[in-house]
Design an enzyme around this catalytic site. Structure first.
Site, short mmCIF file in Angstrom:
data_model
loop_
_atom_site.label_atom_id
_atom_site.label_comp_id
_atom_site.label_asym_id
_atom_site.label_seq_id
_atom_site.Cartn_x
_atom_site.Cartn_y
_atom_site.Cartn_z
N ARG A 98 2.97 0.12 11.94
CA ARG A 98 2.54 1.11 10.88
C ARG A 98 1.59 2.20 10.72
NH1 ARG A 98 0.66 -0.64 6.20
NH2 ARG A 98 -1.47 -1.19 5.67
N THR A 384 6.26 -1.96 -1.41
CA THR A 384 7.24 -2.11 -0.17
C THR A 384 8.68 -2.65 0.04
OG1 THR A 384 4.85 -3.15 0.78
CG2 THR A 384 7.09 -4.03 1.97
N THR A 402 7.10 0.14 4.02
CA THR A 402 6.83 0.48 2.63
C THR A 402 6.53 2.11 2.82
OG1 THR A 402 4.92 0.29 1.41
CG2 THR A 402 4.29 -0.34 4.00
N ASP A 424 -4.90 0.81 2.26
CA ASP A 424 -5.27 -0.03 2.47
C ASP A 424 -6.56 -0.53 3.26
OD1 ASP A 424 -2.90 -1.19 1.37
OD2 ASP A 424 -2.09 -1.51 3.22
N SER A 448 -2.08 -4.84 6.85
CA SER A 448 -1.49 -5.07 6.28
C SER A 448 -1.25 -7.01 5.73
CB SER A 448 -0.49 -5.08 6.84
OG SER A 448 1.11 -4.71 6.07
N SER A 449 0.03 -6.98 4.44
CA SER A 449 -0.28 -8.01 3.77
C SER A 449 1.14 -8.44 5.09
CB SER A 449 -0.23 -9.11 2.79
OG SER A 449 -1.73 -8.38 2.49
N GLY A 470 5.13 -7.15 -2.08
CA GLY A 470 4.76 -7.13 -3.23
C GLY A 470 3.03 -7.36 -3.07
N GLY A 471 2.71 -6.26 -1.91
CA GLY A 471 0.91 -6.08 -1.25
C GLY A 471 0.49 -7.79 -1.70
#
Length: 580
Positions: A98, A384, A402, A424, A448-449, A470-471
């Site tokens: 990340r 992403t 992403t 984010d 993050s998701s 897709g967030g």
């Protein structure tokens, strides 16, 4: 060396894209590798590595690098990633690549000069939203752990695409038209004609600056991106941005490292579901949704039952409330992972769900070990991409990667988009004396998701590996697909393609799908339902009858390709699209 590899690769038997199927071949086949990705050319790059004797990790890296070229709006080495890796011997590992905030970032990083917080849309463009990119460090760590081919070999397909050219697809050019207003003229020019008009779908684009960058990294190794002239270029781009200039240093890049993290796993019925832990919230939240639903007979209710989708929405709402309050970078805040996944705690949350009524309100719970927190408004942007690779030995790699929103920050260096991942973070750091878990801090990684997931069957073998883009919808997409496969016995392809009920708060039913037809019945159960297109995009590989079978989202441009060249392409949806 790089040019020699390119020349040799040109002699490699190409993937046979004409051999298309609408499902798995009925004839017996020996074990072989498969790659599923959001772009055919990227999946083909991964298969090229498998054919050359590479591992699933090699295939995943080559696929990611090719996506960097052909799907730059969604991912690339200017962004970050999460990896979940199953070794054929049974070991499961995860990698956190990340992006990280510069050391100079503080709690008011996204505040205006007058002391007021920026709106999310105003914080995205320019330099301040750019986190130190992690994707390349993640690739390097994965390659050290389980790569078989030389590092430079993995770059060959991406260099070839950038140097020789690739054809524009609707996703890229439509995305630039609809969501690319913040993109710098230099980046936009790549996809425009001499008059500044965007090129048409099918036009050939070459990116020589990116090809040269990839050649340097291939020859000199990943450090060449994080130190020296390349690092100085990145720092100059973000600090000299016309909007929201940053205060990144070359030291921020030099000190960045991808990190091994412990996976998060729970049993769901007879299946062991494993995913990415913090700073991703995806793995934890997917597990919470599933575990809260376990006491209900989802299989008996079936995929056409409004009650089943009502239960899914209620469980989603509870899980999202907890993730918003408690999950952040575990190196900076105490995340009560074991408490959030505690079976007694989840049973208590599940007990509030009724098949016949909607919860009047949903608040975060108090899992064991939870610190005081303030719930902040989630600010993720849909974006992403995802990919999954398996090799003939049974190694499985699931990666979600992403640059955050479409074309990230709008900035690019050497033809490569830089992320806007720092948006984010929650912009406002505290309220009433309680600190937000996901507040901005120097060196910290934003929540993050992303939810790369691997599921094991009762015999301990991999049943399915999947991920999505897709967030914040990623979490719901994965949970929905797993219920589809594990409870409703759908194929991975059908489970991915099924319409989504997304419920972080009020229900959003995906327009143009069976989810929309559920709206009246859901409203009768007390749900507030909106109908809207959702930016969904998922990929999977599952084990069926002793064979690996790939799946890709019909909403996307994705396919799966087997090592023998067989392409499995989903029937394409004609849904209205939001950005994925």
């Amino acid at each position: 060396m790089i040019r020699l590899l390119l020349a040799l690769a040109a002699l490699t038997l190409p993937v046979t894209v004409s051999a298309r199927t609408k499902g798995p071949s009925p004839r017996p086949a020996k074990a072989q590798g498969v790659v599923s990705a959001a772009d055919r050319r990227a999946a083909a790059a991964g298969v090229e590595m498998l054919r050359a004797g590479g591992s699933a990790t090699d295939a995943a890296i080559a696929t990611m690098l090719a996506l960097n070229v052909v799907e730059p709006q969604s991912s690339g080495i200017g962004g970050g990633s999460f990896w979940v890796n199953h070794a054929s011997g049974g070991k499961l590992t995860t990698i956190d690549a990340r992006e990280a905030a510069p050391a100079a970032a503080d709690a008011h990083w996204f505040y205006a000069a007058d002391g007021t917080p920026l709106r999310h849309s105003d914080a995205v463009p320019g330099g301040r939203s750019v986190g130190v990119p992690g994707a390349l460090r993640g690739m390097a760590l994965a390659h050290r752990q389980s790569g078989r081919l030389p590092w430079a070999r993995l770059f060959v397909p991406a260099i070839r695409l950038a140097r020789d050219g690739f054809q524009l697809t609707p996703r890229l050019i439509d995305g630039m038209a609809a969501y690319g207003r913040h993109v710098t003229p230099e980046t936009r020019a790549l996809y425009s004609d001499a008059q500044g008009n965007l090129l048409s779908v099918g036009a050939t684009v070459r990116n020589p600056a990116q090809a040269a960058l990839l050649e340097r990294i291939a020859a000199q190794g990943p450090d060449s991106f994080y130190v020296g002239p390349q690092a100085a270029k990145i720092v100059a781009a973000v600090n000299g941005a016309a909007r929201n200039p940053s205060r990144m240093t070359t030291g921020d890049l030099a000190s960045y490292d991808a990190k091994p993290r412990p996976p998060v796993c729970l049993m769901y019925r007879v299946y062991r579901v494993c995913g990415m832990g913090p700073p991703s919230s995806g793995g934890i939240t997917v597990l919470m949704i599933l575990k809260q639903l376990e006491r209900f007979d989802m299989a008996k209710l079936g995929k056409d039952s409004p009650v089943a989708w009502h239960l899914f929405a209620e469980s989603s709402r509870l899980a999202y409330a907890d993730r918003d309050l408690y999950v952040g970078d575990p190196d900076y805040v105490r995340v009560p992972v074991s408490g959030l996944l505690d079976e007694r705690y989840l049973a208590s949350r599940s007990a509030t769900i009724s098949p016949g009524a909607t919860l009047a309100s949903v608040d975060a719970g108090m899992p064991p070990g939870a610190p005081q927190r303030m719930r902040a408004k989630a600010s993720e942007t849909p974006g992403t991409t995802d990919l999954v690779a398996v090799d003939a030995k049974g190694n499985v790699v699931e990666v979600t990667t992403t640059v955050e929103g479409y074309f990230g920050s709008g900035l690019s260096v050497d033809g490569t988009v830089l992320n806007n991942e720092l948006t984010d973070f929650d912009i406002v750091p505290e309220k009433d004396g309680a600190l937000v878990a996901n507040r901005v801090e120097g060196g910290k990684r934003p929540r993050s998701s992303m939810a790369p997931t691997i599921v094991y069957g009762p015999d301990g073998t991999v049943r399915i590996a999947l991920g999505a883009a897709g967030g914040p919808t990623i979490i719901a997409q994965i949970a929905k697909a797993l219920i589809g496969v594990l409870d409703w016995k759908l194929s991975a392809q059908d489970a991915i393609g099924m319409g989504l009920i997304f419920a972080p708060g009020p229900v959003i039913a995906e327009q143009g799908t069976q989810a929309e037809t559920m709206a009246p019945a859901l409203r009768a159960l007390g749900q507030q339902v909106q109908i809207a297109p959702l930016g969904l995009k998922a990929n999977a590989i599952e084990r069926v009858g002793g064979r690996w079978v790939g799946a890709a989202d019909p909403r996307s441009e994705g396919v799966s390709i087997a090592q023998d060249g067989t392409v499995t392409e989903p029937p394409r949806a004609t849904l209205q699209r939001a950005p994925e």
